[in-house]
Motif scaffolding. Structure first.
Motif, mmCIF file in Angstrom:
data_model
loop_
_atom_site.group_PDB
_atom_site.id
_atom_site.type_symbol
_atom_site.label_atom_id
_atom_site.label_comp_id
_atom_site.label_asym_id
_atom_site.label_seq_id
_atom_site.Cartn_x
_atom_site.Cartn_y
_atom_site.Cartn_z
ATOM 1 N N VAL A 1 44.577 44.172 79.544
ATOM 2 C CA VAL A 1 43.531 45.199 79.536
ATOM 3 C C VAL A 1 43.777 46.256 80.616
ATOM 4 C CG1 VAL A 1 41.783 43.689 78.524
ATOM 5 C CG2 VAL A 1 42.081 43.716 81.005
ATOM 6 N N PHE B 1 43.103 49.628 79.136
ATOM 7 C CA PHE B 1 41.731 49.722 78.644
ATOM 8 C C PHE B 1 40.717 49.889 79.776
ATOM 9 C CE2 PHE B 1 37.816 47.196 78.011
ATOM 10 C CZ PHE B 1 37.182 48.006 77.074
ATOM 11 N N ALA B 2 41.068 49.412 80.959
ATOM 12 C CA ALA B 2 40.097 49.384 82.059
ATOM 13 C C ALA B 2 39.452 50.747 82.310
ATOM 14 C CB ALA B 2 40.782 48.880 83.327
ATOM 15 N N ASP C 1 38.733 52.981 80.283
ATOM 16 C CA ASP C 1 37.785 53.346 79.222
ATOM 17 C C ASP C 1 36.611 52.378 79.137
ATOM 18 O OD1 ASP C 1 39.425 55.501 78.439
ATOM 19 O OD2 ASP C 1 40.681 54.152 77.238
ATOM 20 N N HIS C 2 36.589 51.383 79.989
ATOM 21 C CA HIS C 2 35.509 50.396 79.929
ATOM 22 C C HIS C 2 34.168 51.052 80.269
ATOM 23 C CE1 HIS C 2 33.135 46.852 81.525
ATOM 24 N NE2 HIS C 2 33.448 46.496 80.300
ATOM 25 N N ALA D 1 36.031 50.700 85.473
ATOM 26 C CA ALA D 1 37.280 49.948 85.588
ATOM 27 C C ALA D 1 37.169 48.813 86.596
ATOM 28 C CB ALA D 1 38.418 50.886 85.972
ATOM 29 N N VAL E 1 36.242 45.448 85.266
ATOM 30 C CA VAL E 1 37.341 44.786 84.571
ATOM 31 C C VAL E 1 38.281 44.138 85.581
ATOM 32 C CG1 VAL E 1 39.337 45.106 83.058
ATOM 33 C CG2 VAL E 1 37.206 46.339 82.601
ATOM 34 N N HIS F 1 28.186 41.031 74.718
ATOM 35 C CA HIS F 1 29.040 42.039 74.114
ATOM 36 C C HIS F 1 28.992 41.963 72.591
ATOM 37 C CE1 HIS F 1 30.406 42.257 78.219
ATOM 38 N NE2 HIS F 1 31.174 43.301 77.926
ATOM 39 N N ALA G 1 33.272 45.082 70.683
ATOM 40 C CA ALA G 1 33.987 44.839 71.936
ATOM 41 C C ALA G 1 35.127 43.857 71.723
ATOM 42 C CB ALA G 1 33.018 44.315 72.994
ATOM 43 N N LEU H 1 39.301 44.262 72.086
ATOM 44 C CA LEU H 1 40.162 43.314 72.784
ATOM 45 C C LEU H 1 41.305 42.835 71.900
ATOM 46 C CD1 LEU H 1 37.751 41.047 74.869
ATOM 47 C CD2 LEU H 1 39.655 42.405 75.738
ATOM 48 N N SER I 1 44.536 44.378 72.172
ATOM 49 C CA SER I 1 45.269 44.215 73.430
ATOM 50 C C SER I 1 45.864 42.835 73.605
ATOM 51 C CB SER I 1 44.319 44.501 74.616
ATOM 52 O OG SER I 1 43.747 45.785 74.521
#
Length: 386
Positions: free
Chosen positions: A34, A37-38, A40-41, A45, A48, A68, A72, A76, A79
């Motif tokens: 991730v 992705f962090a 965009d969390h 970030a 995460v 979640h 969500a 994941l 990833s």
């Protein structure tokens, strides 16, 4: 396109990816990268990175922090880079380590047990397959359908594929997770009068095509006083078949990356080869129905006579050699799945089953690994000694 067979990691290896430059998390046995992705969390970030190298299954379900949504989990899934195995199972791989290398690419298919091993501890994380007996364990229809929402094996498969509305990505992921219909019988494809036309017993292939090959060779031989010419052209056709076999399997049957993302493309893929990967031990859908083979073989008849325009007889002998090669291919394919074979074929059987149960994007040779070696698609796996 990257291989779909994912590497394995020990818990310690996952925990080592605990920085902003490399952030891994787990949910159960699944490992996710991730790092990208962090940023965009929605929660930032830092939240995460606080869980870098740790399991997040509980926190995702925690009603106090934030339960979640399904979306969500779908994010994941994009990833996922591998699976967690125990230190004990990692040690059993032969080098004391899991095969995770930190970049999500499976360089070698470690731990695939030989088909005759009865006590191998490894189970492939995506397919759940282990040894030969696992290939014939009946799939629980209800459990499989409720979990994957793909195909219900108790109902005709064709209308489910046609009306299922599956995306190409979802379809390819599911169709390459082997299932087994009860007792090794054939799952219903059409569920009506067309059903018998979808099944072909192995013995029909030599029965239909060997007489045709023999007659074609007889006609071709009439042009030559020295039959060594007939034999030479026939052997040339047999050699040509080996590259045709590889090409058809790799570029037509596994046209996965270029498959149209619509129900026409998905349905044609399923009928041509997908159903075999979905139900690889179906005895009656292992060889090609004669009507389908005629459609595929007809262009090659004209191609042979275009390439060898100077002699109808030579082109016919070449074509007969190729058809004989096809017969050998179909019979070999059937026996690799369903018969106990001599030592050399046992190795070939392991190789072909690895194509089904480890990595369907490699190992396209069925009668030999020759062209896989030449074109860099040889499927490599580590077989442990009994």
């Amino acid at each position: 396109m990257p291989a779909r067979t994912l590497p394995t990691f020990t818990r310690a290896q996952v925990e080592s990816h605990n920085s902003k430059k490399s952030c891994y998390v787990t949910i159960g046995s699944k490992v996710f990268d991730v790092t990208d992705f962090a940023a965009d969390h929605p929660g930032g970030a830092d939240l995460v990175f606080d869980y870098a190298g740790r399991d997040i299954e509980d926190i995702l379900k925690d009603p106090t922090s934030h339960p979640h949504s399904d979306a969500a989990y779908e994010v994941l899934d994009d990833s996922i880079v591998g699976f967690v195995i125990s230190e004990k199972a990692a040690a059993a791989n032969g080098n004391g380590k899991a095969n995770g290398n930190g970049n999500g690419a499976a360089k070698q298919l470690d731990g695939f047990c030989p088909i005759d091993a009865k006590d191998d501890p490894d189970v492939h994380p995506r397919t759940g397959m282990k040894c030969e007996e696992d290939l014939s364990k009946d799939t629980d229809y209800n459990t499989d359908y409720s979990r994957h929402k793909f195909l219900d094996l108790s109902r005709p498969l064709f209308p489910q594929i046609w009306f299922g509305g599956f995306s190409k990505e979802f379809y390819l992921d599911q169709v390459h997770r082997p299932r087994h219909y009860k007792g090794g019988a054939s799952a219903p494809l059409f569920g009506n009068f067309l059903e018998p036309l979808s099944k072909t017993p192995w013995w029909l292939i030599p029965t239909v095509w060997l007489p045709a090959v023999g007659y074609g060779l007889y006609l071709a031989s009439e042009a030559y006083d020295n039959q060594l010419w007939t034999l030479a052209y026939w052997l040339s056709g047999l050699l040509i078949w080996t590259i045709v076999e590889y090409g058809l399997h790799r570029f037509l049957f596994h046209l996965d990356y270029y498959l149209p993302d619509n129900r026409v493309g998905i349905t044609l893929h399923f009928l041509l080869h997908g159903i075999h990967h979905y139900l690889p031990m179906d005895k009656y859908r292992l060889v090609m129905p004669p009507t389908l083979f005629i459609l595929l073989a007809t262009p090659f008849w004209y191609l042979a006579h275009i390439i060898i325009p100077y002699s109808w007889h030579a082109a016919t002998a070449v074509y007969c050699g190729a058809i004989f090669g096809y017969v050998c291919y179909d019979l070999t394919h059937y026996f690799l799945h369903h018969q106990n074979l001599p030592l050399w074929y046992k190795e070939l059987k392991k190789y072909h089953l690895a194509h089904h149960f480890l990595d369907y994007e490699l190992g396209f040779g069925v009668t030999s690994k020759f062209w896989d070696t030449i074109f860099g698609t040889e499927l490599q796996y580590r077989v442990k000694a009994n």
